[in-house]
Design a protein around this motif. Structure first.
Motif, PDB file in Angstrom:
ATOM      1  N   LYS A   1      -9.838  18.231   3.734  1.00 21.71           N
ATOM      2  CA  LYS A   1     -11.160  17.942   3.917  1.00 21.71           C
ATOM      3  C   LYS A   1     -11.940  19.114   3.789  1.00 21.71           C
ATOM      4  O   LYS A   1     -13.219  19.037   3.048  1.00 21.71           O
ATOM      5  CB  LYS A   1     -11.391  17.445   5.297  1.00 21.71           C
ATOM      6  CG  LYS A   1     -10.776  16.119   5.371  1.00 21.71           C
ATOM      7  CD  LYS A   1     -11.119  15.345   6.896  1.00 21.71           C
ATOM      8  CE  LYS A   1     -10.632  13.908   7.052  1.00 21.71           C
ATOM      9  NZ  LYS A   1     -11.025  13.311   8.345  1.00 21.71           N
TER      10      LYS A   1
ATOM     11  N   GLU B   1      -4.500  17.412   6.818  1.00 20.87           N
ATOM     12  CA  GLU B   1      -5.539  16.629   6.461  1.00 20.87           C
ATOM     13  C   GLU B   1      -6.865  17.464   6.715  1.00 20.87           C
ATOM     14  O   GLU B   1      -7.805  17.488   5.947  1.00 20.87           O
ATOM     15  CB  GLU B   1      -5.461  15.434   7.487  1.00 20.87           C
ATOM     16  CG  GLU B   1      -6.905  14.552   7.674  1.00 20.87           C
ATOM     17  CD  GLU B   1      -6.806  13.403   8.472  1.00 20.87           C
ATOM     18  OE1 GLU B   1      -7.857  13.153   8.867  1.00 20.87           O
ATOM     19  OE2 GLU B   1      -5.821  12.908   9.128  1.00 20.87           O
TER      20      GLU B   1
ATOM     21  N   GLU C   1       0.851  -1.152  -0.033  1.00 20.69           N
ATOM     22  CA  GLU C   1       0.087  -0.051   0.052  1.00 20.69           C
ATOM     23  C   GLU C   1       0.904   1.148   0.141  1.00 20.69           C
ATOM     24  O   GLU C   1       0.564   2.241  -0.715  1.00 20.69           O
ATOM     25  CB  GLU C   1      -1.044   0.076   1.153  1.00 20.69           C
ATOM     26  CG  GLU C   1      -1.860   1.086   1.200  1.00 20.69           C
ATOM     27  CD  GLU C   1      -2.815   1.173   2.415  1.00 20.69           C
ATOM     28  OE1 GLU C   1      -3.744   2.130   2.320  1.00 20.69           O
ATOM     29  OE2 GLU C   1      -2.663   0.429   3.462  1.00 20.69           O
TER      30      GLU C   1
ATOM     31  N   ASP D   1     -12.898   8.735   7.167  1.00 17.91           N
ATOM     32  CA  ASP D   1     -11.514   8.371   7.210  1.00 17.91           C
ATOM     33  C   ASP D   1     -10.745   8.122   6.170  1.00 17.91           C
ATOM     34  O   ASP D   1      -9.456   8.075   6.233  1.00 17.91           O
ATOM     35  CB  ASP D   1     -11.625   7.019   8.400  1.00 17.91           C
ATOM     36  CG  ASP D   1     -12.128   7.332   9.574  1.00 17.91           C
ATOM     37  OD1 ASP D   1     -12.152   8.327  10.052  1.00 17.91           O
ATOM     38  OD2 ASP D   1     -12.848   6.361   9.993  1.00 17.91           O
ATOM     39  N   ASN D   2     -11.226   7.857   5.095  1.00 19.63           N
ATOM     40  CA  ASN D   2     -10.642   7.324   3.753  1.00 19.63           C
ATOM     41  C   ASN D   2     -10.737   8.524   2.732  1.00 19.63           C
ATOM     42  O   ASN D   2     -11.704   9.046   2.574  1.00 19.63           O
ATOM     43  CB  ASN D   2     -11.067   6.028   3.134  1.00 19.63           C
ATOM     44  CG  ASN D   2     -10.620   5.101   4.021  1.00 19.63           C
ATOM     45  OD1 ASN D   2      -9.614   5.002   4.726  1.00 19.63           O
ATOM     46  ND2 ASN D   2     -11.205   3.776   3.764  1.00 19.63           N
TER      47      ASN D   2
ATOM     48  N   SER E   1     -10.832   9.045  -1.249  1.00 15.33           N
ATOM     49  CA  SER E   1     -11.090   8.670  -2.477  1.00 15.33           C
ATOM     50  C   SER E   1     -10.501   9.286  -3.531  1.00 15.33           C
ATOM     51  O   SER E   1     -10.710  10.519  -3.869  1.00 15.33           O
ATOM     52  CB  SER E   1     -12.563   8.575  -2.674  1.00 15.33           C
ATOM     53  OG  SER E   1     -12.924   8.366  -4.017  1.00 15.33           O
TER      54      SER E   1
ATOM     55  N   GLU F   1      -8.696   4.202  -2.664  1.00 15.61           N
ATOM     56  CA  GLU F   1      -8.987   4.647  -1.663  1.00 15.61           C
ATOM     57  C   GLU F   1      -7.745   4.228  -0.609  1.00 15.61           C
ATOM     58  O   GLU F   1      -7.395   3.188  -0.294  1.00 15.61           O
ATOM     59  CB  GLU F   1     -10.472   4.407  -0.884  1.00 15.61           C
ATOM     60  CG  GLU F   1     -11.502   4.899  -1.607  1.00 15.61           C
ATOM     61  CD  GLU F   1     -12.894   4.759  -0.878  1.00 15.61           C
ATOM     62  OE1 GLU F   1     -12.747   4.104   0.521  1.00 15.61           O
ATOM     63  OE2 GLU F   1     -14.080   5.057  -1.361  1.00 15.61           O
ATOM     64  N   HIS F   2      -7.676   5.379   0.341  1.00 14.87           N
ATOM     65  CA  HIS F   2      -6.601   5.127   1.388  1.00 14.87           C
ATOM     66  C   HIS F   2      -6.933   5.995   2.750  1.00 14.87           C
ATOM     67  O   HIS F   2      -7.733   7.056   2.254  1.00 14.87           O
ATOM     68  CB  HIS F   2      -5.093   5.346   0.900  1.00 14.87           C
ATOM     69  CG  HIS F   2      -4.628   4.569  -0.131  1.00 14.87           C
ATOM     70  ND1 HIS F   2      -4.220   3.260  -0.065  1.00 14.87           N
ATOM     71  CD2 HIS F   2      -4.364   4.827  -1.576  1.00 14.87           C
ATOM     72  CE1 HIS F   2      -4.025   2.657  -1.421  1.00 14.87           C
ATOM     73  NE2 HIS F   2      -4.085   3.669  -2.136  1.00 14.87           N
ATOM     74  N   SER F   3      -6.334   5.706   3.675  1.00 16.11           N
ATOM     75  CA  SER F   3      -6.685   6.643   4.743  1.00 16.11           C
ATOM     76  C   SER F   3      -5.915   7.907   4.841  1.00 16.11           C
ATOM     77  O   SER F   3      -4.857   8.147   4.390  1.00 16.11           O
ATOM     78  CB  SER F   3      -6.246   5.771   6.094  1.00 16.11           C
ATOM     79  OG  SER F   3      -5.184   5.841   6.153  1.00 16.11           O
ATOM     80  N   TYR F   4      -6.780   8.982   5.391  1.00 11.10           N
ATOM     81  CA  TYR F   4      -6.105  10.079   5.387  1.00 11.10           C
ATOM     82  C   TYR F   4      -4.943  10.304   6.018  1.00 11.10           C
ATOM     83  O   TYR F   4      -3.815  10.712   5.869  1.00 11.10           O
ATOM     84  CB  TYR F   4      -6.962  11.157   6.061  1.00 11.10           C
ATOM     85  CG  TYR F   4      -8.129  11.693   5.016  1.00 11.10           C
ATOM     86  CD1 TYR F   4      -7.837  13.016   4.416  1.00 11.10           C
ATOM     87  CD2 TYR F   4      -9.545  11.285   5.073  1.00 11.10           C
ATOM     88  CE1 TYR F   4      -8.856  13.305   3.374  1.00 11.10           C
ATOM     89  CE2 TYR F   4     -10.533  11.856   4.189  1.00 11.10           C
ATOM     90  CZ  TYR F   4     -10.166  12.807   3.395  1.00 11.10           C
ATOM     91  OH  TYR F   4     -11.116  13.391   2.502  1.00 11.10           O
ATOM     92  N   ARG F   5      -4.877   9.597   7.092  1.00 10.49           N
ATOM     93  CA  ARG F   5      -3.815   9.444   8.006  1.00 10.49           C
ATOM     94  C   ARG F   5      -2.345   9.096   7.445  1.00 10.49           C
ATOM     95  O   ARG F   5      -1.605   9.877   7.479  1.00 10.49           O
ATOM     96  CB  ARG F   5      -3.806   8.546   9.222  1.00 10.49           C
ATOM     97  CG  ARG F   5      -2.840   8.358  10.266  1.00 10.49           C
ATOM     98  CD  ARG F   5      -3.130   7.445  11.147  1.00 10.49           C
ATOM     99  NE  ARG F   5      -3.230   6.035  10.705  1.00 10.49           N
ATOM    100  CZ  ARG F   5      -2.398   5.091  10.081  1.00 10.49           C
ATOM    101  NH1 ARG F   5      -0.965   5.697  10.092  1.00 10.49           N
ATOM    102  NH2 ARG F   5      -2.672   4.259   9.591  1.00 10.49           N
ATOM    103  N   LEU F   6      -2.696   8.039   6.594  1.00 10.45           N
ATOM    104  CA  LEU F   6      -1.439   7.212   5.870  1.00 10.45           C
ATOM    105  C   LEU F   6      -1.015   8.274   4.800  1.00 10.45           C
ATOM    106  O   LEU F   6       0.171   8.467   4.377  1.00 10.45           O
ATOM    107  CB  LEU F   6      -2.040   5.902   5.347  1.00 10.45           C
ATOM    108  CG  LEU F   6      -0.768   5.330   4.540  1.00 10.45           C
ATOM    109  CD1 LEU F   6       0.450   4.980   5.398  1.00 10.45           C
ATOM    110  CD2 LEU F   6      -1.271   3.925   4.035  1.00 10.45           C
TER     111      LEU F   6
END
Length: 550
Positions: free
Chosen positions: A242, A238, A151, A250-251, A253, A221-226
């Protein structure tokens, strides 16, 4: 530093002076340049060939994949297995441009190579690599494998493509009028542009987006944090991302963000455009979604001898050339499978990117009926399958080898490996029927049938993707009826398998053997209908008219 004259060997036609940078994770330009996996790359390759022929002011940004996608090998049992082999490309120009891109808050060195237009007859293409001595081993692996399964590596690849590609253009002092994202992989470029212009509307003025699939697996899709940890958002936090895009959760797109950053977007067939609107239209702040149907480059794909015979309506030359092309394909069948196919026998091919929803095994759903079909001595048939599953898709790889194992005992059925541009062309030229039976509304376009029709091969297809814009049943193709009961996958598969086999047994195969004049009429009608409507010169021109016009 490279000048425009160093990059282009032509002056853009006055119709196409708007400058465009086309970002894509894969390009299928030539068999010798293995930086593609399937339809997305095939489409980009044809687009770039036509852009060159039309003298459009368009250049590409891609990745130089050290190991390509993968090579299809066979293990000691003859089953398909992926292998990764280093690729060397002495025909690329080393621009000597090296710069850094922030990945995980660390500078990663990127080198730019150039595929010049006259090498393979395509618009110019910059390819980025991190596999250079300036990087540590982990950073070097970013550009090793197309669609790496890790990932974090996949995210880093998108950063190199998007942010790295935009940075390269600035280094070259070639700020384009339009940034075109071919699928969402390059969406990170928008954060770089936002850092320059500090205004979403200014970004939207410059960016367009093509979405290629309704499959959720293709809408990353991936997490905002990562993503934040990986420096995907460039200098934004982050909460700023948004706020700017109006995206919560959380993710993150890629597709949704691309629709919000772009001034205009398109699906790749009329049907897919409607499906895309249904999928994404409920989200506030997205751009208009139109459609530009995919197409393929005739000059590259067509066998010129059969094309002339079709144009001249010379039936005997069509028949003779088709048999000659089948013999060429059948040498590959004999070489790989030890089976001698007959050029006088109708040959049906299922061949494309290998994914579960495309149902390579649908014709076998009723196994006993399939056995009767391939065992018919009055009307003999030959089947060929080919395609590349994603190497980590265990289900698709298992299905590929299951088909190979089930048909191995039959002398008239073959499964080929090595599905790339070269084998794809052999299959389209050397087959009589091009079989396409995906689950309905899940095929965005499916362009392989276009090039099959250019080469005297008749489509047998469900009415999905591009097909409804082309198909006239029993006039320029044969249609499989879509199931009316769509309550379960099993019911759909059973009904569509029955329609497929009914059509083969009652219409397609008897016509080939008993009414060949009618067969040739359909073949010639298909070739006449596929060009220019589904030739990529039309498509490349339509992008300028619909998407790039300022």
């Amino acid at each position: 530093m490279l000048t425009r004259e160093d990059i282009f060997n032509y002056t853009p036609d006055l119709k196409y002076t708007t400058s465009v940078a086309y970002f894509s994770m894969e390009f299928a330009i030539d068999q010798a340049l293995k930086i593609y996996s399937g339809g997305l790359g095939f489409l980009a390759g044809s687009h770039f060939r036509s852009a060159y022929q039309l003298k459009q002011n368009l250049l590409g940004i891609g990745i130089l994949w050290k190991y390509g996608y993968y090579d299809q090998s066979r293990d000691k049992e003859g089953l398909m297995t992926p292998s990764f082999v280093q690729k060397d490309y002495f025909f690329l120009e080393d621009t000597c441009i090296v710069f850094t891109v922030p990945v995980h808050d660390t500078p990663v060195y990127v080198k730019a190579y150039l595929l010049k237009p006259d090498t393979f007859g395509s618009a110019p293409l910059f390819l980025l690599s991190t596999d250079i001595p300036e990087n540590d081993e982990i950073s070097r692996t970013i550009t090793h494998r197309l669609y790496d399964p890790n990932e974090a590596t996949r995210i880093a690849q998108s950063i190199i493509l998007g942010i790295g590609g935009a940075m390269l253009l600035d280094l070259l002092k070639m700020e384009p009028d339009v940034y075109h994202m071919n699928e969402g992989h390059s969406v990170s470029l928008n954060f770089y542009l936002y850092a320059k212009f500090r205004n979403l509307e200014e970004v939207k003025k410059r960016v367009v987006f093509t979405t290629h699939t309704p499959e959720m697996a293709g809408n990353e899709e991936h997490s905002y944090r990562l993503l934040k940890e990986m420096s995907f958002f460039y200098h934004l936090q982050e909460h700023e991302v948004k706020y700017i895009l109006g995206m919560e959760g959380d993710n993150f797109s890629y597709t949704l963000a691309a629709l919000k950053f772009s001034g205009k977007a398109n699906g790749v067939s009329k049907l897919h455009g409607e499906v895309a609107k249904e999928m994404w239209g409920g989200n506030p702040g997205i751009c208009e979604i139109t459609s530009i149907t995919n197409a393929q480059n005739g000059a590259y794909w067509k066998d010129q001898e059969i094309a002339r015979a079709i144009l001249d309506r010379n039936d005997q030359v069509i028949v003779d050339r088709k048999k000659g092309l089948k013999k060429i394909l059948f040498k590959t069948v004999a070489d790989q499978c030890g089976k001698l196919f007959d050029e006088n026998v109708i040959t049906i091919v299922w061949s494309r990117r290998f994914a579960g929803y495309k149902r390579a095994d649908l014709v076998m759903y009723d196994w006993n009926r399939f056995l009767n079909l391939i065992g018919n001595t009055q009307f003999p048939v030959q089947f060929i399958w080919a395609g590349k599953p994603y190497p980590e898709d265990l289900g698709a790889n298992s299905l590929f080898n299951e088909i190979l194992t089930r048909v191995r005992p039959f002398a008239n059925c073959a499964v080929l490996t090595g599905y790339e541009l070269g084998l794809s062309a052999l299959l389209k030229k050397g087959s009589d029927v091009w079989l396409n039976n995906p689950k309905m509304y899940r095929e965005a376009s499916g362009t392989s049938g276009m090039t099959a029709a250019m080469n005297g091969c008749i489509n047998l297809s469900l009415p999905d993707g591009w097909v409804p814009e082309f198909a006239k049943d029993k006039e320029n193709c044969f249609l499989i009826s879509a199931a009316t009961d769509r309550q379960s996958d099993a019911a759909i598969d059973a009904a569509e398998n029955k329609s497929l086999l009914d059509t083969l047994e009652q219409v397609v195969i008897p016509m080939y053997y008993e009414h060949h004049a009618d067969w040739l009429t359909i073949l010639k009608k298909a070739a006449a209908n596929v060009e220019p409507a589904f030739e990529s010169g039309r498509m490349a021109d339509e992008y300028y008219l619909k998407m790039y016009r300022r």
